[in-house]
Scaffold this motif. Sequence first.
Motif, PDB file in Angstrom:
ATOM      1  N   ASP A 146       0.835  -1.208   0.000  1.00  0.00           N
ATOM      2  CA  ASP A 146       0.000   0.000   0.000  1.00  0.00           C
ATOM      3  C   ASP A 146       0.866   1.253   0.000  1.00  0.00           C
ATOM      4  N   GLN A 147       1.970   1.216   0.745  1.00  0.00           N
ATOM      5  CA  GLN A 147       2.876   2.366   0.766  1.00  0.00           C
ATOM      6  C   GLN A 147       3.534   2.555  -0.596  1.00  0.00           C
ATOM      7  N   ALA A 148       3.896   1.455  -1.228  1.00  0.00           N
ATOM      8  CA  ALA A 148       4.508   1.555  -2.561  1.00  0.00           C
ATOM      9  C   ALA A 148       3.515   2.084  -3.591  1.00  0.00           C
ATOM     10  N   ASN A 149       2.247   1.770  -3.413  1.00  0.00           N
ATOM     11  CA  ASN A 149       1.226   2.215  -4.374  1.00  0.00           C
ATOM     12  C   ASN A 149       1.100   3.726  -4.440  1.00  0.00           C
ATOM     13  N   ILE A 150       1.395   4.434  -3.336  1.00  0.00           N
ATOM     14  CA  ILE A 150       1.198   5.886  -3.326  1.00  0.00           C
ATOM     15  C   ILE A 150       2.482   6.637  -3.646  1.00  0.00           C
ATOM     16  N   ASP A 151       3.509   5.930  -4.121  1.00  0.00           N
ATOM     17  CA  ASP A 151       4.729   6.609  -4.553  1.00  0.00           C
ATOM     18  C   ASP A 151       4.403   7.538  -5.722  1.00  0.00           C
ATOM     19  N   GLY A 152       4.786   8.807  -5.615  1.00  0.00           N
ATOM     20  CA  GLY A 152       4.523   9.787  -6.662  1.00  0.00           C
ATOM     21  C   GLY A 152       3.175  10.467  -6.575  1.00  0.00           C
ATOM     22  N   VAL A 153       2.344  10.063  -5.618  1.00  0.00           N
ATOM     23  CA  VAL A 153       1.032  10.703  -5.453  1.00  0.00           C
ATOM     24  C   VAL A 153       1.223  12.102  -4.872  1.00  0.00           C
ATOM     25  N   ASN A 154       0.425  13.045  -5.355  1.00  0.00           N
ATOM     26  CA  ASN A 154       0.446  14.407  -4.825  1.00  0.00           C
ATOM     27  C   ASN A 154      -0.768  14.650  -3.948  1.00  0.00           C
ATOM     28  N   LEU A 155      -0.538  15.263  -2.814  1.00  0.00           N
ATOM     29  CA  LEU A 155      -1.619  15.642  -1.910  1.00  0.00           C
ATOM     30  C   LEU A 155      -1.852  17.143  -1.999  1.00  0.00           C
ATOM     31  N   PHE A 156      -3.102  17.517  -1.926  1.00  0.00           N
ATOM     32  CA  PHE A 156      -3.474  18.922  -2.063  1.00  0.00           C
ATOM     33  C   PHE A 156      -4.141  19.383  -0.781  1.00  0.00           C
ATOM     34  N   GLY A 157      -3.739  20.522  -0.258  1.00  0.00           N
ATOM     35  CA  GLY A 157      -4.362  21.038   0.950  1.00  0.00           C
ATOM     36  C   GLY A 157      -3.975  22.470   1.209  1.00  0.00           C
ATOM     37  N   ALA A 158      -4.809  23.150   1.986  1.00  0.00           N
ATOM     38  CA  ALA A 158      -4.514  24.534   2.336  1.00  0.00           C
ATOM     39  C   ALA A 158      -3.207  24.586   3.130  1.00  0.00           C
ATOM     40  N   THR A 159      -2.436  25.641   2.913  1.00  0.00           N
ATOM     41  CA  THR A 159      -1.156  25.795   3.610  1.00  0.00           C
ATOM     42  C   THR A 159      -1.421  25.977   5.098  1.00  0.00           C
ATOM     43  N   GLU A 160      -0.913  25.030   5.897  1.00  0.00           N
ATOM     44  CA  GLU A 160      -1.241  25.026   7.318  1.00  0.00           C
ATOM     45  C   GLU A 160      -0.128  25.621   8.172  1.00  0.00           C
ATOM     46  N   SER A 161       1.099  25.275   7.906  1.00  0.00           N
ATOM     47  CA  SER A 161       2.219  25.759   8.723  1.00  0.00           C
ATOM     48  C   SER A 161       2.736  27.078   8.178  1.00  0.00           C
ATOM     49  N   ALA A 162       2.800  28.086   9.050  1.00  0.00           N
ATOM     50  CA  ALA A 162       3.245  29.410   8.621  1.00  0.00           C
ATOM     51  C   ALA A 162       4.750  29.604   8.794  1.00  0.00           C
ATOM     52  N   ASN A 163       5.425  28.658   9.465  1.00  0.00           N
ATOM     53  CA  ASN A 163       6.878  28.757   9.723  1.00  0.00           C
ATOM     54  C   ASN A 163       7.231  30.067  10.424  1.00  0.00           C
ATOM     55  N   THR A 164       6.468  30.398  11.444  1.00  0.00           N
ATOM     56  CA  THR A 164       6.714  31.612  12.219  1.00  0.00           C
ATOM     57  C   THR A 164       7.019  31.212  13.667  1.00  0.00           C
ATOM     58  N   ALA A 165       7.334  32.235  14.479  1.00  0.00           N
ATOM     59  CA  ALA A 165       7.617  31.985  15.897  1.00  0.00           C
ATOM     60  C   ALA A 165       6.391  31.400  16.586  1.00  0.00           C
ATOM     61  N   VAL A 192       1.073  21.847  -2.504  1.00  0.00           N
ATOM     62  CA  VAL A 192       1.086  20.576  -3.216  1.00  0.00           C
ATOM     63  C   VAL A 192       2.211  19.739  -2.612  1.00  0.00           C
ATOM     64  N   THR A 193       1.848  18.628  -1.982  1.00  0.00           N
ATOM     65  CA  THR A 193       2.813  17.773  -1.292  1.00  0.00           C
ATOM     66  C   THR A 193       3.052  16.507  -2.102  1.00  0.00           C
ATOM     67  N   ASN A 194       4.307  16.238  -2.413  1.00  0.00           N
ATOM     68  CA  ASN A 194       4.696  15.076  -3.221  1.00  0.00           C
ATOM     69  C   ASN A 194       5.160  13.944  -2.298  1.00  0.00           C
ATOM     70  N   ILE A 195       4.562  12.755  -2.444  1.00  0.00           N
ATOM     71  CA  ILE A 195       4.921  11.593  -1.627  1.00  0.00           C
ATOM     72  C   ILE A 195       5.928  10.728  -2.388  1.00  0.00           C
ATOM     73  N   ARG A 196       6.956  10.281  -1.663  1.00  0.00           N
ATOM     74  CA  ARG A 196       7.952   9.373  -2.254  1.00  0.00           C
ATOM     75  C   ARG A 196       8.096   8.138  -1.380  1.00  0.00           C
ATOM     76  N   TYR A 197       8.280   7.026  -2.059  1.00  0.00           N
ATOM     77  CA  TYR A 197       8.518   5.762  -1.359  1.00  0.00           C
ATOM     78  C   TYR A 197       9.898   5.258  -1.781  1.00  0.00           C
ATOM     79  N   GLN A 198      10.865   5.363  -0.870  1.00  0.00           N
ATOM     80  CA  GLN A 198      12.241   4.981  -1.150  1.00  0.00           C
ATOM     81  C   GLN A 198      12.770   4.144   0.004  1.00  0.00           C
ATOM     82  N   SER A 199      13.493   3.114  -0.335  1.00  0.00           N
ATOM     83  CA  SER A 199      14.123   2.253   0.680  1.00  0.00           C
ATOM     84  C   SER A 199      13.111   1.818   1.733  1.00  0.00           C
ATOM     85  N   ASN A 200      11.933   1.404   1.245  1.00  0.00           N
ATOM     86  CA  ASN A 200      10.865   0.908   2.123  1.00  0.00           C
ATOM     87  C   ASN A 200      10.404   1.941   3.148  1.00  0.00           C
ATOM     88  N   ALA A 201      10.518   3.198   2.804  1.00  0.00           N
ATOM     89  CA  ALA A 201      10.083   4.263   3.714  1.00  0.00           C
ATOM     90  C   ALA A 201       9.378   5.359   2.925  1.00  0.00           C
TER      91      ALA A 201
END
Length: 827
Positions: free
Chosen positions: A274-293, A379-388
Amino acid sequence: MPHERLLCLLALCILPAIVAANMNQWTIGIVISNNIIPSMAQSMNQSAQLAIRNINNDNTILPGITLNYVYMNPNTAQDQVVATGIALGTTPGVVGIIGEFFSSVTEPLALVSRAFNITQCSPTATDPTLSDKTTYSTFFRTVPPDNYQAPAIASYIYGMGWRNVVLVYSDDAYGTGLQNAFTTFAPTIGLNVPLSLQYHTPASAPSDFASSLSSIRQRGYRIIAFLGYDTDLLLFMRQARAYNMIDSSYMYLCSDGCSSLLTTVSNPGYTAADQANIDGVNLFGATESANTALSSSYLSQFNSLYGGAPGPNSMFCYDCVYAIAHAFNNLLVNNLTTVSAIYNRQAPITPLSQFLIPFTGITGLVNFTNGDRIDTYAVTNIRYQSNALSSTIIGTVQENLVFQSQSTQYFYGGSTTVPADDIGLPEVVVAYNSGGPIVLVILYVIGLLITLGSACALIVNRGSRAVQRTSLLYYLFVALGLSISWISIFGFTGRVSVTTCAIQQKILWIAFSVYAGAVLARSYWAWRNFENRRLQQIPIKSMPMICSIIILIVTNIIILASWSQSDAPVPTTITTDTNWYLECHSTSSSTELRYATVLLVINGIILLFITWFNGLSSSVTCEYMESEWTDYANKFIIICAIIVIIILYGTSGTLLSNYYVRMLVVFMANALTLYCTLFRIAYLSFAQEDDGQGRHSIVASTARPGTSASNKKKAGVGKSFDIVIKQKGFFNVWVRRNLVVLAQEQAICLFPPADNMESDETLGMCCEFEDFWIEDSTEPDCFRLAIDGIMYMVQARDLQNKLAIMELLYNRNENEAAGDAKPPMQT
């Protein structure tokens, strides 16, 4: 007794303080179902509690107020969520609600919140329906709705160079709302949605998606947008693997319903496959983290309290609590309400545009437009490498809907080659440079020129007998209707666009309205004339005809405008096994069928009325027989309409087959109508002398079958002529008859040739002298004869025999009509 008085006095002094103290204790209801994605629900619950703790520790936001919370789990059931809302609404001091998780249960909860005047914020519900503030007046959200998310997803796809995308969407409020927003926006930027496939959520097995994936594979599309949830996506990808549809030539992306995908796929029940199946899948979502203090402090606190990072949408949940706190603080600071009013849910929390205020939260600047937040999408890109598994934000779609790439995008197997959006199926267009369409365009142009030429001829020869005995205005309106119909060829030929869809929807109905309005007025006038002797000399007037046309046009335009407002036809991609093309269709096939049926029924009734009126007067003798010729045209139009309905709506034709059927049938209907109405009279206006020389036109008769000496026995033998006759009509044939003039009976009769002329028992069709009509014909041995109200074409043995018959009949009729003759009627 003194002690009792003292106790009462103390109670009166202390009670207001106790009540006031209670009014400073406000409660936030946290309503988040945890039966679907428990880890995500738990994280949001914890985040809301952390926000309440921090607000209580900050004396600048709600000084003197203590926030408490109560957590309730309705298990994503609408009846339970309504009961939960009522329980909170009847609990003193509940001033706000955080939740719900899914749009399908957020909507009923928002109705209850409005009833109790409780402000409600959801960090996850994105259904555009919730933007209706007349219904959900106390609801707002810190996550952008789907009517913002859908254009952002479409803009990302378009920005990647793809022009075709398949949608797979859930059948709940979330999926259908996102799908509707996407299919509405996509055509505006030139993005095609050839397939839009719905599934039932929650899916129970990979086979639930077998049909959808078969359609995608068969049509050859490679870009699939999944508008649903992570658990459903994982089952979808299992079936895609079974169909060999997971490789670098495919691209899968999922909406924010899959925001917890990485967490879910790591749970028990899912495997490395199942993890290998989602290699290369892109997730779409509103920007949540503002990277601020602020966000860094939050992440640190969350990890310290709960031992890990927060789940998706937890930061939006945190800002929900702060949005409510800042809004109430604003009311108190500006003396717009009181603590007791807020506690008793009497504060002015609507309209939201005046209640909510912008602030800086852990997700960045939080600003609202009528309760909806506008934000950038990651746009978040998922990668499956070295079983992770790992994820990287590769870019964002800004508020102006422009995709900004930030890092390399990887597809399945680590490929960086952007896949094609299909396997290269050719597009089919009804092009002007194709043989068939160009021939039709030429034929339509010729028809238009003949129509305009005939109209000009009638105007030039408006003093001729043919025009004077008919109606110039009627034929000009017929010419206008035919001209619009001829022009329609340009709306159906060429590449389909929003403009051509609008033309296709309206032009033929408008053309028919002009034509049918004129014909209806003229047919009704003819029926009134021929059925009422006192009205026979009243000419057709302009105003009734114009009013008839206007009424019919306005009726059709109102229906068409309602259709356009409800669900206007737009270019829709149709894909076959060998090609794809654009056709004009409404988003909802039921809406399109409903409006098309209404138009067909109303205009079909008009056609039937016209045919009925023409039928009543078509056999009545008159010089130019407009009713009869118009009746031919109308019946042929009805036949053509039936053919088009059966072929276009009863079969699954291609773009070209539908085009040829529609345009050829319209051409035939136009051509026959042109000949039967406009062209025939235009020709006669040139062919006839103004005084009608060479033609014997006697008084028009209103006699109909059964009103004269019909079917009489012969009382005696008069002059007899052997002839062949044919009743006027498409399917009538020539037959032999004896034409007998009975002087004693003052009648003329038609008898079968086998009758014994000396038998008193012989039956025939007879007409009294005053009730027949005769007219010469252009054929040398033929003439027209109306006997007993029925028109016949008569052929004599030769020219000499014809002249003898006509002279005898003409003299008989003239003697009867002497001193009482009336000119032939206009029709």
